[in-house]
Design an enzyme around this catalytic site. Structure first.
Site, PDB file in Angstrom:
ATOM      1  N   LYS A   1       0.823  -1.207   0.000  1.00 29.65           N
ATOM      2  CA  LYS A   1       0.000   0.000   0.000  1.00 29.65           C
ATOM      3  C   LYS A   1       0.862   1.264   0.000  1.00 29.65           C
ATOM      4  O   LYS A   1       0.430   2.316  -0.451  1.00 29.65           O
ATOM      5  CB  LYS A   1      -0.918   0.030   1.219  1.00 29.65           C
ATOM      6  CG  LYS A   1      -1.783  -1.204   1.451  1.00 29.65           C
ATOM      7  CD  LYS A   1      -2.978  -1.252   0.546  1.00 29.65           C
ATOM      8  CE  LYS A   1      -4.093  -2.180   0.969  1.00 29.65           C
ATOM      9  NZ  LYS A   1      -3.784  -3.566   1.233  1.00 29.65           N
TER      10      LYS A   1
HETATM   11  C1  LIG Z   1      -4.487  -4.741   0.853  1.00 34.71           C
HETATM   12  C2  LIG Z   1      -3.712  -5.998   0.853  1.00 34.71           C
HETATM   13  C3  LIG Z   1      -4.002  -7.042  -0.035  1.00 34.71           C
HETATM   14  C4  LIG Z   1      -5.180  -6.978  -0.983  1.00 34.71           C
HETATM   15  O1  LIG Z   1      -5.022  -5.974  -1.945  1.00 34.71           O
HETATM   16  P1  LIG Z   1      -6.278  -5.494  -2.813  1.00 34.71           P
HETATM   17  O2  LIG Z   1      -5.787  -4.357  -3.619  1.00 34.71           O
HETATM   18  O3  LIG Z   1      -7.319  -5.076  -1.819  1.00 34.71           O
HETATM   19  O4  LIG Z   1      -6.721  -6.650  -3.606  1.00 34.71           O
HETATM   20  C5  LIG Z   1      -3.189  -8.146  -0.039  1.00 34.71           C
HETATM   21  N1  LIG Z   1      -2.151  -8.259   0.820  1.00 34.71           N
HETATM   22  C6  LIG Z   1      -1.834  -7.288   1.688  1.00 34.71           C
HETATM   23  C7  LIG Z   1      -0.691  -7.472   2.610  1.00 34.71           C
HETATM   24  C8  LIG Z   1      -2.590  -6.115   1.732  1.00 34.71           C
HETATM   25  O5  LIG Z   1      -2.281  -5.151   2.598  1.00 34.71           O
END
Ligand SMILES: *Cc1c(COP(=O)(O)O)cnc(C)c1O
Length: 461
Positions: free
Chosen positions: A112
């Site tokens: 993120k």
């Molecule tokens: C947010 C997240 C996901 C999922 O990502 P999306 O974009 O919601 O599909 C997978 N793994 C981790 C560690 C995350 O923080």
């Protein structure tokens, strides 16, 4: 470039406006009117270049004149300078034809950070130009909230409120949200699951008086700018393995469908991606939808990969919009049906989705087993989300190099990693005192009016 809503009834916006708006006023999500195509030569010219340069080249065509070239280059530099690896998104080899894309070298140890650090810079730049203030409200299953707080803490023109499901995020995730001391940061522990948190945030966006009154902005993966920032590492990793001259495949641990939708955009730009594989944990609504054509919610089952404990996968709406030939009214009708539990995907749309995406699911036991054997076979310690990806990727290996996205650092989920391997992964040095810092959090009910009152009171201070 102009942005339109997946439900076809909201104003058409520029990139800058879509970034500040988040959710469209008709409840839909913004998508580019047309995806910018890159030639093979344009991709080939980026091979071997620094991540920041690839980021500039990939994103700039989607942004119109929101920033000058020099300004945007500066924002990218600042966004990624705190990453703990010079490649930003390094590749590791797991097996002859299987590679891991490590997306956890940012400040909060999850992918993120790639989008959030850049959005923080971009929003700050446009707010300081206009002199305006905004209120960011986001829902998180753990990692979005910590990444948003890290990106926005201390910024002059922004208050950031993060709703997370009380008791359902890991200790590291919680402390990354509750320990920052800046007064513009507000961590809210809500009674309910992630879907309830996300629903309250959507309610706030759909209450136009509140939305305009507090100048609400969103940084959940519904925000197009986040998707765009994530397209970059699909391109950088594919180039590293020989694209555009040879194709690659990707497997993506998926919750809200934001990360994998960025892969869909990379492919639409012309990047040769053979398979795009959705990997889910036991919350497998996306895998079931692709297999059966029925998109049916049946309650979140908490798992050891909590950032994927999601049933209402908001970005899937963007994929549906394309699968329904960009018919906003059809998408709006499906989303209305979803309110009463689910819908059936039309045969034509289902065929298009199956042409684009493969899928698989990974149980809790398989997640632990994958962490264990990957460590034994390769020395790589996976987080449970990455393990879901690796397990599903193994079922889709072929002639084309497979890149699995490792979405978080194992130290973010130490309990699961220790259960699987007996090893307790240590936090990187810069975060070593996380467990000692004081926490600041407000427990809140799953109640829209109460949440709105709290936000109004806090920003009036
Ligand atoms: C947010 C997240 C996901 C999922 O990502 P999306 O974009 O919601 O599909 C997978 N793994 C981790 C560690 C995350 O923080």
């Amino acid at each position: 470039m102009r942005y339109i809503s997946t439900r076809g009834a909201a104003p058409v916006l520029t990139f800058g406006e879509a970034m500040m708006t988040g959710l469209a006023r008709d409840g839909g999500l913004y998508v580019p009117e047309a995806v910018q195509q890159f030639s093979r030569a344009e991709f080939a010219a980026l091979a071997g270049r620094p991540y920041e340069e690839i980021a500039f080249a990939v994103m700039k065509p989607f942004m119109g004149d929101t920033f000058t070239d020099d300004e945007f280059r500066g924002l990218i530099q600042t966004a990624y300078q705190g990453f703990g690896h010079p490649a930003r998104a390094p590749l590791k080899q797991l097996a002859p034809n299987h590679f891991l894309l490590e997306l956890f070298h940012g400040p909060t140890l999850a992918f993120k950070d790639f989008a959030m650090q850049l959005i923080g810079q971009m929003m700050q730049a446009s707010l300081s130009r206009s002199g305006q203030r905004i209120t960011i409200v986001g829902a998180t299953s753990g990692d979005t909230g910590s990444a948003a707080i890290e990106a926005f803490r201390g910024l002059a023109n922004v208050d950031v409120f993060i709703l997370y499901p009380h008791g359902r995020v890991s200790l590291v995730q919680r402390r990354q949200m509750t320990c920052p001391s800046e007064s513009n940061v507000h961590a809210l522990a809500m009674d309910g699951d992630f879907d309830a948190c996300q629903a309250r945030v959507k309610d706030m966006f759909n209450d136009f008086a509140f939305r305009d009154g507090v100048r609400l902005a969103g940084v959940n993966s519904i925000n197009w700018a986040r998707v765009l920032a994530q397209v970059v590492y699909y391109v950088s990793s594919a180039l590293s393995l020989g694209a555009p001259h040879r194709a690659v495949s990707f497997t993506v641990p998926t919750g809200n469908f934001g990360d994998i939708f960025a892969g869909h955009i990379a492919r639409a730009m012309g990047l040769p991606i053979e398979k795009l594989v959705i990997a889910t944990n036991q919350n497998d609504i996306l895998d079931r939808a692709l297999r059966t054509g029925g998109y049916e919610t049946d309650g979140v089952k908490p798992s050891i990969s909590p950032s994927m404990d999601i049933q209402v996968s908001s970005n899937f709406e963007r994929a549906l919009f394309d699968a329904y030939d960009r018919d906003g009214a059809a998408v709006a009708a499906l989303m209305a049906e979803l309110k009463s539990g689910g819908f059936r995907i039309s045969q034509g749309a289902l065929q298009k989705l199956r042409d684009e995406f493969a899928s698989g699911r990974c149980s809790e036991a398989e997640t632990l087993a994958t962490i264990k054997w990957t460590l034994a076979a390769t020395g790589e310690l996976l987080c449970p989300h990455g393990a879901v990806g690796v397990k599903v990727a193994e079922e889709h290996l072929g002639q084309t190099p497979m890149i699995t996205l490792a979405t978080a650092h194992p130290a973010k989920f130490p309990d699961a990693v220790e259960t699987a391997t007996g090893l307790r992964p240590a936090l990187p040095r810069h975060m070593a005192d996380l467990y000692e810092r004081p926490e600041r959090v407000t427990r809140v009910p799953d109640d829209l009016a109460a949440l709105q009152t709290l936000i109004r009171e806090r920003i009036a201070l």
